[in-house]
Motif scaffolding. Sequence first.
Motif, PDB file in Angstrom:
ATOM      1  N   HIS A 197      13.133  13.208  18.075  1.00  0.00           N
ATOM      2  CA  HIS A 197      13.739  11.941  17.676  1.00  0.00           C
ATOM      3  C   HIS A 197      15.069  11.720  18.390  1.00  0.00           C
ATOM      4  O   HIS A 197      15.405  10.583  18.759  1.00  0.00           O
ATOM      5  N   LEU A 198      15.830  12.797  18.588  1.00  0.00           N
ATOM      6  CA  LEU A 198      17.123  12.683  19.258  1.00  0.00           C
ATOM      7  C   LEU A 198      16.924  12.219  20.700  1.00  0.00           C
ATOM      8  O   LEU A 198      17.648  11.362  21.203  1.00  0.00           O
ATOM      9  N   MET A 249      33.629  17.455  10.861  1.00  0.00           N
ATOM     10  CA  MET A 249      34.170  16.678  11.978  1.00  0.00           C
ATOM     11  C   MET A 249      33.492  15.323  12.149  1.00  0.00           C
ATOM     12  O   MET A 249      33.787  14.590  13.098  1.00  0.00           O
ATOM     13  N   LYS A 250      32.558  14.990  11.253  1.00  0.00           N
ATOM     14  CA  LYS A 250      31.879  13.699  11.339  1.00  0.00           C
ATOM     15  C   LYS A 250      32.876  12.557  11.133  1.00  0.00           C
ATOM     16  O   LYS A 250      33.849  12.728  10.400  1.00  0.00           O
ATOM     17  N   PRO A 251      32.657  11.399  11.738  1.00  0.00           N
ATOM     18  CA  PRO A 251      31.539  11.038  12.616  1.00  0.00           C
ATOM     19  C   PRO A 251      31.772  11.375  14.081  1.00  0.00           C
ATOM     20  O   PRO A 251      30.878  11.224  14.901  1.00  0.00           O
ATOM     21  N   GLN A 252      32.984  11.844  14.401  1.00  0.00           N
ATOM     22  CA  GLN A 252      33.288  12.108  15.814  1.00  0.00           C
ATOM     23  C   GLN A 252      32.379  13.181  16.422  1.00  0.00           C
ATOM     24  O   GLN A 252      32.137  13.191  17.636  1.00  0.00           O
ATOM     25  N   SER A 253      31.876  14.094  15.584  1.00  0.00           N
ATOM     26  CA  SER A 253      31.041  15.188  16.100  1.00  0.00           C
ATOM     27  C   SER A 253      29.595  14.768  16.321  1.00  0.00           C
ATOM     28  O   SER A 253      28.805  15.530  16.868  1.00  0.00           O
ATOM     29  N   GLN A 254      29.243  13.547  15.926  1.00  0.00           N
ATOM     30  CA  GLN A 254      27.843  13.141  15.977  1.00  0.00           C
ATOM     31  C   GLN A 254      27.472  12.526  17.325  1.00  0.00           C
ATOM     32  O   GLN A 254      27.038  11.382  17.414  1.00  0.00           O
ATOM     33  N   THR A 255      27.630  13.330  18.362  1.00  0.00           N
ATOM     34  CA  THR A 255      27.237  12.897  19.704  1.00  0.00           C
ATOM     35  C   THR A 255      25.939  13.589  20.083  1.00  0.00           C
ATOM     36  O   THR A 255      25.675  14.714  19.632  1.00  0.00           O
ATOM     37  N   ALA A 256      25.158  12.948  20.909  1.00  0.00           N
ATOM     38  CA  ALA A 256      23.869  13.517  21.306  1.00  0.00           C
ATOM     39  C   ALA A 256      24.017  14.891  21.967  1.00  0.00           C
ATOM     40  O   ALA A 256      23.260  15.814  21.647  1.00  0.00           O
ATOM     41  N   LEU A 312      26.353  17.230  21.570  1.00  0.00           N
ATOM     42  CA  LEU A 312      26.719  18.241  20.577  1.00  0.00           C
ATOM     43  C   LEU A 312      25.554  18.554  19.644  1.00  0.00           C
ATOM     44  O   LEU A 312      25.277  19.722  19.328  1.00  0.00           O
ATOM     45  N   LEU A 313      24.854  17.523  19.206  1.00  0.00           N
ATOM     46  CA  LEU A 313      23.721  17.736  18.294  1.00  0.00           C
ATOM     47  C   LEU A 313      22.576  18.458  18.992  1.00  0.00           C
ATOM     48  O   LEU A 313      21.901  19.303  18.395  1.00  0.00           O
ATOM     49  N   ASP A 314      22.358  18.138  20.266  1.00  0.00           N
ATOM     50  CA  ASP A 314      21.295  18.797  21.026  1.00  0.00           C
ATOM     51  C   ASP A 314      21.593  20.290  21.184  1.00  0.00           C
ATOM     52  O   ASP A 314      20.712  21.141  20.995  1.00  0.00           O
ATOM     53  N   GLN A 315      22.845  20.616  21.513  1.00  0.00           N
ATOM     54  CA  GLN A 315      23.246  22.018  21.640  1.00  0.00           C
ATOM     55  C   GLN A 315      23.155  22.732  20.297  1.00  0.00           C
ATOM     56  O   GLN A 315      22.731  23.888  20.206  1.00  0.00           O
ATOM     57  N   PHE A 316      23.554  22.042  19.252  1.00  0.00           N
ATOM     58  CA  PHE A 316      23.489  22.559  17.881  1.00  0.00           C
ATOM     59  C   PHE A 316      22.054  22.956  17.527  1.00  0.00           C
ATOM     60  O   PHE A 316      21.795  24.066  17.030  1.00  0.00           O
ATOM     61  N   LEU A 317      21.108  22.087  17.823  1.00  0.00           N
ATOM     62  CA  LEU A 317      19.697  22.365  17.524  1.00  0.00           C
ATOM     63  C   LEU A 317      19.161  23.500  18.389  1.00  0.00           C
ATOM     64  O   LEU A 317      18.435  24.373  17.904  1.00  0.00           O
ATOM     65  N   ASP A 318      19.522  23.494  19.676  1.00  0.00           N
ATOM     66  CA  ASP A 318      19.046  24.545  20.582  1.00  0.00           C
ATOM     67  C   ASP A 318      19.525  25.925  20.126  1.00  0.00           C
ATOM     68  O   ASP A 318      18.757  26.899  20.113  1.00  0.00           O
ATOM     69  N   LYS A 376      15.177   5.598   1.240  1.00  0.00           N
ATOM     70  CA  LYS A 376      16.524   5.927   1.715  1.00  0.00           C
ATOM     71  C   LYS A 376      16.465   7.166   2.610  1.00  0.00           C
ATOM     72  O   LYS A 376      16.487   8.288   2.132  1.00  0.00           O
ATOM     73  N   LEU A 377      16.366   6.933   3.891  1.00  0.00           N
ATOM     74  CA  LEU A 377      16.369   8.039   4.839  1.00  0.00           C
ATOM     75  C   LEU A 377      17.689   8.020   5.607  1.00  0.00           C
ATOM     76  O   LEU A 377      18.136   6.966   6.064  1.00  0.00           O
ATOM     77  N   LYS A 378      18.295   9.180   5.738  1.00  0.00           N
ATOM     78  CA  LYS A 378      19.607   9.266   6.385  1.00  0.00           C
ATOM     79  C   LYS A 378      19.493   8.902   7.871  1.00  0.00           C
ATOM     80  O   LYS A 378      18.464   9.136   8.506  1.00  0.00           O
ATOM     81  N   PRO A 379      20.566   8.371   8.463  1.00  0.00           N
ATOM     82  CA  PRO A 379      20.599   8.203   9.916  1.00  0.00           C
ATOM     83  C   PRO A 379      20.381   9.557  10.596  1.00  0.00           C
ATOM     84  O   PRO A 379      20.680  10.603  10.014  1.00  0.00           O
ATOM     85  N   LEU A 380      19.872   9.517  11.794  1.00  0.00           N
ATOM     86  CA  LEU A 380      19.485  10.749  12.492  1.00  0.00           C
ATOM     87  C   LEU A 380      20.593  11.794  12.519  1.00  0.00           C
ATOM     88  O   LEU A 380      20.365  12.952  12.172  1.00  0.00           O
ATOM     89  N   ALA A 381      21.794  11.411  12.936  1.00  0.00           N
ATOM     90  CA  ALA A 381      22.878  12.396  13.079  1.00  0.00           C
ATOM     91  C   ALA A 381      23.201  13.057  11.741  1.00  0.00           C
ATOM     92  O   ALA A 381      23.371  14.275  11.653  1.00  0.00           O
TER      93      ALA A 381
END
Length: 278
Positions: free
Chosen positions: A271-272, A202-209, A211-217, A141-146
């Motif tokens: 992965h993203l 804010m999920k799932p609306q916040s799970q855009t590439a 936003l997630l890329d900026q979040f990680l950076d 059971k591995l979570k989806p990427l977002a």
Amino acid sequence: MSENTQEANMRNNSGMFVARSLDEIRFWSRIMKEHSLFLRLGFRCEDTQLIEEANQFFHLFERIEQQSHSLTNQADPEQIRRFNTEVQQAATGIFLFKRKVLGLILTCKLPGANNFPLLVDHTSREANYFRKRLKELNEGKLKPLADAIIKENVFFLRIMADHAKFIGHLLDPSERKLVDMARNFSNDFDQLVFQAVDLESMKPQSQTAPLLDQFLDQNRVSVVSLRDFKKTARDLIEECKIKSIIHPLLADHVFREAERFLEIIDMFESHLTGETYN
């Protein structure tokens, strides 16, 4: 899909399962072993039962760590599945021990001991993370990427914020510049935790590439700065150049956890970009 292709995919998945399981166990069993030592050092001389329990967990995770290094990525997946279950039980044991200690501290039954309640809670959160991770691996059971990106960052950002607080409190008060730096890191990571929690709500609306890329950076920049601060503090402590009650192994311990977080951020970004997650 041909039969040969299916067999190849099964072999690849099995190999990934073994490699990830051993990587988690090698890293976290050492962390659990060191937690046992740090807790023992914080108990009072008269806390003989707690000291003995901590020693037992130290030796248990030392054995697990050694066993994990005796296995290779070519090991039988079923053997690793059984090993994961064994280690998960050990992680559950130390989790319950840590929560028991936290309860004793919060009910004032260990006056004069030197384990901060937040530190004990912190170590129990890591034990809980470890045991859940092994369970996920065994169940596939591995979570989806977002989901994985946000949840892992919420967890590790809070760990980093705690580390900054511990460093600030364990440095001698006369090390004013370093104490201020630790306090600033604590405030920075508290804000990053709140931002991560906001993104999660804010999920799932916040799970855009984007936003997630900026979040990680953004998180990477702060973690690199904290990692470098920890490395400097570790080196200064080892060379006896600053005043503190920080055990040299604890200084290295928190440095390794920052390195681990950076590895996870890098993995998520790759992965993203590739739009795949296993």
